[in-house]
Design a protein around this motif. Structure first.
Motif, PDB file in Angstrom:
ATOM      1  N   ALA A 232      -4.663  14.157   4.425  1.00 43.60           N
ATOM      2  CA  ALA A 232      -5.382  12.881   4.149  1.00 43.60           C
ATOM      3  C   ALA A 232      -5.365  11.712   5.261  1.00 43.60           C
ATOM      4  CB  ALA A 232      -5.529  12.339   3.247  1.00 43.60           C
ATOM      5  N   SER A 233      -4.405  11.928   6.073  1.00 42.32           N
ATOM      6  CA  SER A 233      -4.087  10.532   7.266  1.00 42.32           C
ATOM      7  C   SER A 233      -5.177  10.980   8.159  1.00 42.32           C
ATOM      8  CB  SER A 233      -2.544  10.482   7.566  1.00 42.32           C
ATOM      9  OG  SER A 233      -1.704  10.374   6.243  1.00 42.32           O
ATOM     10  N   ALA A 234      -4.764  12.441   8.421  1.00 44.21           N
ATOM     11  CA  ALA A 234      -5.744  13.213  10.000  1.00 44.21           C
ATOM     12  C   ALA A 234      -6.949  13.003  10.182  1.00 44.21           C
ATOM     13  CB  ALA A 234      -4.925  14.492  10.216  1.00 44.21           C
ATOM     14  N   VAL A 235      -8.063  13.061   8.270  1.00 44.80           N
ATOM     15  CA  VAL A 235      -9.136  12.783   8.708  1.00 44.80           C
ATOM     16  C   VAL A 235      -9.725  11.627   8.728  1.00 44.80           C
ATOM     17  CG1 VAL A 235     -10.695  13.179   6.903  1.00 44.80           C
ATOM     18  CG2 VAL A 235      -9.071  15.225   7.115  1.00 44.80           C
TER      19      VAL A 235
ATOM     20  N   VAL B 277      -7.391  14.084  -5.329  1.00 45.92           N
ATOM     21  CA  VAL B 277      -8.272  13.249  -5.115  1.00 45.92           C
ATOM     22  C   VAL B 277      -7.778  11.682  -5.147  1.00 45.92           C
ATOM     23  CG1 VAL B 277     -10.891  13.142  -5.145  1.00 45.92           C
ATOM     24  CG2 VAL B 277      -9.777  15.211  -6.346  1.00 45.92           C
ATOM     25  N   CYS B 278      -7.421  11.579  -6.178  1.00 45.21           N
ATOM     26  CA  CYS B 278      -6.942  10.089  -5.703  1.00 45.21           C
ATOM     27  C   CYS B 278      -6.056   9.011  -5.085  1.00 45.21           C
ATOM     28  CB  CYS B 278      -6.225   9.201  -7.320  1.00 45.21           C
ATOM     29  SG  CYS B 278      -8.002   9.229  -8.661  1.00 45.21           S
ATOM     30  N   ALA B 279      -4.984  10.418  -4.547  1.00 46.37           N
ATOM     31  CA  ALA B 279      -3.830   9.960  -4.087  1.00 46.37           C
ATOM     32  C   ALA B 279      -4.051   9.848  -2.805  1.00 46.37           C
ATOM     33  CB  ALA B 279      -3.136  10.935  -4.463  1.00 46.37           C
ATOM     34  N   ALA B 280      -5.453  11.000  -2.449  1.00 43.91           N
ATOM     35  CA  ALA B 280      -5.533  11.683  -0.465  1.00 43.91           C
ATOM     36  C   ALA B 280      -6.805  10.550  -0.725  1.00 43.91           C
ATOM     37  CB  ALA B 280      -6.877  12.697  -0.715  1.00 43.91           C
ATOM     38  N   LEU B 281      -7.475   9.496  -0.730  1.00 43.86           N
ATOM     39  CA  LEU B 281      -8.292   8.503  -1.094  1.00 43.86           C
ATOM     40  C   LEU B 281      -7.318   7.288  -0.293  1.00 43.86           C
ATOM     41  CD1 LEU B 281     -10.967   9.180  -3.299  1.00 43.86           C
ATOM     42  CD2 LEU B 281     -11.112   9.529  -0.925  1.00 43.86           C
ATOM     43  N   LEU B 282      -6.192   6.698  -1.296  1.00 44.69           N
ATOM     44  CA  LEU B 282      -5.639   5.660  -1.277  1.00 44.69           C
ATOM     45  C   LEU B 282      -4.447   6.371   0.121  1.00 44.69           C
ATOM     46  CD1 LEU B 282      -4.025   3.616  -2.133  1.00 44.69           C
ATOM     47  CD2 LEU B 282      -3.090   4.088  -3.848  1.00 44.69           C
ATOM     48  N   ILE B 283      -4.093   7.543   0.475  1.00 43.52           N
ATOM     49  CA  ILE B 283      -3.519   7.843   2.029  1.00 43.52           C
ATOM     50  C   ILE B 283      -4.053   7.153   2.584  1.00 43.52           C
ATOM     51  CG2 ILE B 283      -2.593   9.255   3.161  1.00 43.52           C
ATOM     52  CD1 ILE B 283      -1.233  10.820   0.219  1.00 43.52           C
ATOM     53  N   ALA B 284      -5.801   7.957   2.876  1.00 44.36           N
ATOM     54  CA  ALA B 284      -6.607   7.749   3.751  1.00 44.36           C
ATOM     55  C   ALA B 284      -7.029   6.508   4.233  1.00 44.36           C
ATOM     56  CB  ALA B 284      -7.857   8.712   3.192  1.00 44.36           C
ATOM     57  N   THR B 285      -7.305   5.792   2.862  1.00 46.62           N
ATOM     58  CA  THR B 285      -7.066   3.800   3.292  1.00 46.62           C
ATOM     59  C   THR B 285      -6.606   3.457   3.820  1.00 46.62           C
ATOM     60  OG1 THR B 285      -8.914   4.219   0.941  1.00 46.62           O
ATOM     61  CG2 THR B 285      -8.017   2.269   1.606  1.00 46.62           C
ATOM     62  N   THR B 286      -5.204   3.342   3.117  1.00 42.85           N
ATOM     63  CA  THR B 286      -3.784   3.010   3.600  1.00 42.85           C
ATOM     64  C   THR B 286      -3.551   3.040   5.174  1.00 42.85           C
ATOM     65  OG1 THR B 286      -2.541   3.221   1.162  1.00 42.85           O
ATOM     66  CG2 THR B 286      -1.121   2.900   3.366  1.00 42.85           C
ATOM     67  N   ILE B 287      -4.217   4.053   5.284  1.00 40.21           N
ATOM     68  CA  ILE B 287      -3.888   4.658   6.746  1.00 40.21           C
ATOM     69  C   ILE B 287      -4.800   3.815   7.568  1.00 40.21           C
ATOM     70  CG2 ILE B 287      -4.257   6.841   8.813  1.00 40.21           C
ATOM     71  CD1 ILE B 287      -0.814   6.470   6.791  1.00 40.21           C
ATOM     72  N   ARG B 288      -6.241   4.192   7.104  1.00 40.59           N
ATOM     73  CA  ARG B 288      -7.080   3.284   8.054  1.00 40.59           C
ATOM     74  C   ARG B 288      -6.390   1.387   8.659  1.00 40.59           C
ATOM     75  NH1 ARG B 288     -10.575   4.364   4.590  1.00 40.59           N
ATOM     76  NH2 ARG B 288     -10.965   2.466   3.761  1.00 40.59           N
ATOM     77  N   LEU B 289      -6.543   1.113   6.935  1.00 39.75           N
ATOM     78  CA  LEU B 289      -5.844  -0.047   6.791  1.00 39.75           C
ATOM     79  C   LEU B 289      -5.009  -0.551   7.766  1.00 39.75           C
ATOM     80  CD1 LEU B 289      -6.420  -1.374   3.548  1.00 39.75           C
ATOM     81  CD2 LEU B 289      -7.884  -1.895   4.855  1.00 39.75           C
TER      82      LEU B 289
ATOM     83  N   MET C  84       0.927  -1.517   0.114  1.00 40.84           N
ATOM     84  CA  MET C  84       0.163  -0.190   0.059  1.00 40.84           C
ATOM     85  C   MET C  84       0.698   1.393   0.413  1.00 40.84           C
ATOM     86  SD  MET C  84      -2.836  -0.721   0.125  1.00 40.84           S
ATOM     87  CE  MET C  84      -3.721   0.467  -0.200  1.00 40.84           C
ATOM     88  N   VAL C  85       2.348   1.470   0.392  1.00 43.91           N
ATOM     89  CA  VAL C  85       2.747   2.252   1.161  1.00 43.91           C
ATOM     90  C   VAL C  85       3.461   2.504  -0.385  1.00 43.91           C
ATOM     91  CG1 VAL C  85       4.793   3.079   1.479  1.00 43.91           C
ATOM     92  CG2 VAL C  85       3.288   2.323   3.409  1.00 43.91           C
ATOM     93  N   ILE C  86       3.554   1.341  -1.215  1.00 43.86           N
ATOM     94  CA  ILE C  86       4.299   1.715  -2.990  1.00 43.86           C
ATOM     95  C   ILE C  86       3.146   2.381  -3.778  1.00 43.86           C
ATOM     96  CG2 ILE C  86       4.991   0.526  -4.704  1.00 43.86           C
ATOM     97  CD1 ILE C  86       6.496  -1.614  -3.277  1.00 43.86           C
ATOM     98  N   SER C  87       1.759   1.607  -3.797  1.00 42.52           N
ATOM     99  CA  SER C  87       0.742   2.519  -4.029  1.00 42.52           C
ATOM    100  C   SER C  87       0.582   4.216  -4.110  1.00 42.52           C
ATOM    101  CB  SER C  87      -0.594   1.781  -3.844  1.00 42.52           C
ATOM    102  OG  SER C  87      -0.398   0.215  -3.429  1.00 42.52           O
ATOM    103  N   VAL C  88       0.722   4.654  -3.084  1.00 43.04           N
ATOM    104  CA  VAL C  88       0.799   5.730  -2.252  1.00 43.04           C
ATOM    105  C   VAL C  88       1.966   6.670  -3.309  1.00 43.04           C
ATOM    106  CG1 VAL C  88       1.450   7.044  -0.550  1.00 43.04           C
ATOM    107  CG2 VAL C  88      -0.133   5.429  -0.153  1.00 43.04           C
TER     108      VAL C  88
END
Length: 304
Positions: free
Chosen positions: A293-296, A191-203, A20-24
């Motif tokens: 993105a991470s904080a939200v 926007v895609c990057a922000a969503l992916l970062i948020a998803t990565t942090i949540r997981l 996921m980090v590589i994806s981000v």
């Protein structure tokens, strides 16, 4: 102690979520490359406008040693012909249409040419004698160009009368459209990057739910618990931003400064030095994007 714990948790999170980090990193890299490309394109438009676009609307080029029309068959423009053209510019018939005018000698034309085409390989091969002297005219009404053209095009000593804005208007319009498209794609990718970062942090947070519960029980603060997750996103986005900066540098150095400059010797190209201002902006944008993105994501999905 807290710093060591945070760094330990950060390392653990990066290892567990490496894919996921590589994806981000990749998504951030692509999105910020588009942002950088849009910035470079706008800088290139400004470079093309150059010395005279915002100041000059009409240029009267004078004859040189190489005649291009019947006005120049007698050779280069003479002092008397220059005086005649200047007198016509100040005459009652023409003066109402002219806001101001300046004369540019061949030596001054060479100086301005070197400023505008500093990154072009042809700059050292051009001499003052290759460039025409000219009268640069700012009109009170740009739509009155035809009056100036009719008044001077047949005057002895005048090589040509050129409306510079008309020549470049279509080019700049297309380049501005290209900039808008690049910005649009960049916004979509961000926007895609922000969503992916948020998803990565949540997981990442969900995968360490038990550890987080233990940290709560021992009295760890919100900052200590959340900071490792935020840093994961920030580090990944920063790497992506650095890669994007490298890609933009390569575009300017090898594509614009190499391929375009060699293939279009009459076009001023921005240099890598001029593009330096873009790189810190890309890095800052990557850090801010990941931080927000991470904080939200943590606020919504990780109740501490």
């Amino acid at each position: 102690m807290r710093l060591a714990f945070i760094m330990s948790e950060l390392g653990s999170g990066l290892r567990r979520n490496l894919t996921m980090v590589i994806s981000v990193i990749l998504v951030t890299f692509v999105s910020l490359t588009f942002v950088g490309a849009a910035g470079v394109l706008q800088m290139q438009i400004g470079q093309l406008k150059g010395f005279w676009y915002d100041k000059v609307q009409v240029t009267i080029y004078l004859c040189t040693d190489v005649p291009t029309n019947t006005n120049c068959v007698s050779g280069p423009v003479t002092a008397d012909q220059k005086a005649t053209i200047q007198g016509l510019l100040d005459s009652p018939a023409v003066k109402p249409y002219v806001e101001k005018w300046t004369f540019e000698s061949q030596a001054e034309a060479l100086t301005h040419f070197k400023e505008q085409f500093a990154n072009s390989p042809m700059v050292d091969s051009v001499e003052a004698g290759n460039l025409p002297s000219s009268f640069r005219i700012k009109l009170t009404d740009p739509e009155k160009y035809q009056i100036i053209n009719e008044s001077f095009s047949a005057t002895p000593g005048v090589d040509s009368v050129v409306d510079q804005r008309k020549v470049l208007e279509s080019l700049f319009s297309w380049m501005n459209i290209a900039t808008i498209v690049a910005v649009g794609v960049a916004v979509l990718m961000i926007v895609c990057a922000a969503l992916l970062i948020a998803t990565t942090i949540r997981l990442s947070a969900q995968s360490r739910a038990k550890e987080i519960d233990i940290m709560r029980l021992v009295g760890a603060s919100k900052t200590v618990i959340q900071l490792p997750f935020v840093l994961e996103g920030v580090i990944a986005a920063t790497i992506g931003a650095l890669l994007a900066s490298g890609a933009v540098w390569a575009i300017v150095e090898f594509f614009m400064g190499g391929y375009l400059a060699n293939g279009n010797t009459g076009t001023p190209i921005i240099s890598t030095t001029q593009a330096l201002v873009i790189y810190p902006i890309l890095i800052l944008l990557g850090v801010v994007l990941a931080g927000i993105a991470s904080a939200v994501s943590l606020r919504k999905n990780l109740k501490v």
